[in-house]
Write an enzyme that holds these catalytic residues in place. Structure first.
Site, PDB file in Angstrom:
ATOM      1  N   ARG A   1       1.076  -1.381  -0.212  1.00  0.00           N
ATOM      2  CA  ARG A   1      -0.079  -0.260  -0.281  1.00  0.00           C
ATOM      3  C   ARG A   1       0.867   1.106  -0.280  1.00  0.00           C
ATOM      4  O   ARG A   1       0.422   2.651  -0.043  1.00  0.00           O
ATOM      5  CB  ARG A   1      -0.926  -0.238   0.759  1.00  0.00           C
TER       6      ARG A   1
ATOM      7  N   GLY B   1      -6.956  -5.800  14.326  1.00  0.00           N
ATOM      8  CA  GLY B   1      -7.907  -7.042  14.704  1.00  0.00           C
ATOM      9  C   GLY B   1      -7.981  -6.960  16.171  1.00  0.00           C
ATOM     10  O   GLY B   1      -8.085  -6.203  16.917  1.00  0.00           O
TER      11      GLY B   1
ATOM     12  N   GLY C   1       2.213 -15.387   7.018  1.00  0.00           N
ATOM     13  CA  GLY C   1       1.629 -14.853   8.404  1.00  0.00           C
ATOM     14  C   GLY C   1       2.284 -14.514   9.167  1.00  0.00           C
ATOM     15  O   GLY C   1       3.737 -14.499   9.681  1.00  0.00           O
TER      16      GLY C   1
END
Ligand code: UD1
Ligand code: CA
Length: 482
Positions: free
Chosen positions: A19, A147, A84
């Site tokens: 991004r 989260g 991850g």
């Protein structure tokens, strides 16, 4: 000082940061003179961990090179594919060999505002509560993308962390979020990471799942809420990069002001983390202080000034100036509109005035270069005055040469000092001189064409012109008067 020194701090920095839309890996983008990962590593170092491991993956050679250059002693673990955050921590533990005895702190490489104090408070809470894992949480105005910390409705105990993409509408309404910073028991972390699955929306090993795994196994889990949610701002794009720069700048300037520095307009002043001040320094609007710049007491810097790796002495005045790797002596005066390049050293009470450029020049105490001059590769003694519009001609097209001027000299305006050349103490030079030969102490050097006046030239060569008429009128007028 905390007694709870962690066995290891793991910094996660393997992601690409798509991004950011940049050819530079996200964690190498800079704010306040330090890379994002550099800020995190610096905060982590304040914990004095036994091991500091940065997990690298995307553009690893570049990130590793940066760490080796600026943060020697940092270990890196390679995560080949970004499977991850849980997988990334697993790679770090593999790099360390055995699972560490004691606390392991995990931090994301993209949270540059996180302070060492906050990390220490987390490690302390973790130890005091005897937790298997403690997550640093924060209440944020907008929890999109983060989260969520899910708590038991009855007891308020933390039960799990659910990623935004995996959350129900009800969970998405929760404003307490995971900062991405954790303290773990090292052994239990290693065990739980072996049980983390990938059955989630991103098909990744989530570090966040370790919390519920440990809780279900009967271990204590906790959350420590950050006092200021802005500290855990994660940088994912350039809007957040600028926001973090602004917040960090505000923090740095507040610290300086509380230590006695006057900052007239904090909104237009930018400082790097490495800049230092003494009390009663004054910073005027539109000023950037970069690198290892130091501003001593009673010095006034600005407005509209950029100083990099520059030392400003006590009581000096630096106005509308750009300086790089320069030293400004106590009580010296620079600008307005001066450019001090690397290797410039101005003595006490010396002056580099308006439209003056200096490079690799040592200027003695009380010596003045007041107007429109270039001083390159030079040594000037004390209390000498350099006339306006002088140039130190240091470059012959192939090599640079040095000019030496003594103390208490007065050089005329519009001089060229063609280096290598030396002017002795107390010498004078005439205006408009091109000095190519050494001048002995106490001499006057005159090195210019003799003036010749050709009488009546305009009347003969430009008859009838405005100049000729003015000359004629002038001579008649003076004739009448005399
Ligand atoms: C993560 C957390 C989320 C938290 C948020 C805080 C997980 C699953 N999610 O989400 O709960 O609210 O941070 O900012 O942990 N990284 C690796 N290897 C990987 C993946 C990531 O090293 O395989 C690194 C990234 O370079 C980055 C950090 O881990 O520095 C976080 O990754 P990112 O993708 O930004 O996670 P978020 O989606 O923000
Ligand atoms: Ca992130």
């Amino acid at each position: 000082m905390s007694a709870n020194l962690p066995a290891a701090v793991v910094v996660l920095a393997a992601g690409e940061g798509t991004r950011m839309k940049s050819k530079t890996p996200k964690v190498l983008h800079e704010i306040a003179g330090r890379s994002l990962v550099g800020h995190v590593v610096s905060a982590a170092r304040e914990l004095e961990p036994e091991h500091l491991v940065v997990v690298v993956g995307h553009a690893r050679e570049q990130v590793r090179g940066h760490l080796e250059e600026h943060y020697a002693g940092t270990r890196t673990a390679v995560q080949e594919e970004q499977n991850g955050t849980g997988h990334a921590v697993r790679m770090a533990l593999e790099e360390l060999g055995a699972a560490p005895e004691g606390t392991v702190v995990v931090v994301c490489g993209d949270t540059p505002l996180l302070s060492g104090d906050t990390l220490r408070a987390l490690a302390d809470t973790h130890a005091a509560d005897g937790n298997a894992v403690t997550v640093l949480s924060a209440e944020v105005p907008d929890s999109t993308g983060y989260g969520r910390i899910v708590r038991d409705a009855a007891t308020g105990a933390v039960t799990e962390i659910v990623e935004h993409k995996d959350a129900s509408d009800e969970q998405r309404a929760i404003r307490e979020i995971n900062s991405g910073v954790f303290a773990f028991d090292g052994k239990l972390l290693a065990e739980a990471l072996g049980q983390v699955r990938t059955d989630n929306s991103q098909g990744e090993e989530y570090l966040t799942d370790v919390l519920s795994i440990l809780r279900e196994a009967g271990h204590r889990v906790g959350a420590s809420v950050a006092a200021d949610h802005r500290e855990i701002l994660g940088i994912n794009n350039r809007v957040q990069l600028a926001e973090a720069r602004g917040l960090l700048n505000q923090r740095l300037l507040e610290r300086a002001m509380l230590a006695g520095v006057t900052v007239v307009d904090p909104a237009s002043v930018f400082v790097d983390v490495t800049v230092t001040f003494e009390p009663d320094a004054v910073i005027l609007p539109g000023t950037q202080l970069l690198g290892a710049t130091h501003v001593a007491e009673d010095a006034v810097v600005g407005p509209n000034t950029r100083l990099k790796d520059t030392t400003v002495g006590a009581g000096a005045r630096v106005d509308n100036t750009v300086a790089d790797s320069a030293t400004v002596g106590a009580g010296a005066s620079v600008g307005p509109y001066a450019y001090l390049r690397p290797g410039t050293s101005l003595g006490a009470k010396a002056k580099a005035g308006t439209y003056v450029e200096m490079k690799n020049a040592t200027i003695g105490e009380g010596t003045k270069v007041p107007h429109l001059s270039y001083v390159g590769d030079a040594t000037i003694g004390e209390y000498t005055n350099i006339g306006a519009a002088s140039v130190f001609v240091n470059y012959d097209g192939e090599a640079k040469h040095h000019t030496t001027i003594g103390s208490h000299c007065k050089t005329g305006s519009d001089n060229m000092f063609v280096a290598p050349v030396t002017i002795g103490d107390g010498a004078y030079t005439a205006a408009g001189s091109v000095i190519t030969k050494d001048v002995p102490a106490g001499a006057l050097a005159v090195a210019r064409g003799q003036q010749r006046n050709i009488e009546g030239w305009v009347a003969r060569k430009r008859p009838g012109s405005a100049a000729a008429q003015a000359a004629q009128a002038g001579s008649e007028g003076s004739a009448v008067e005399s």
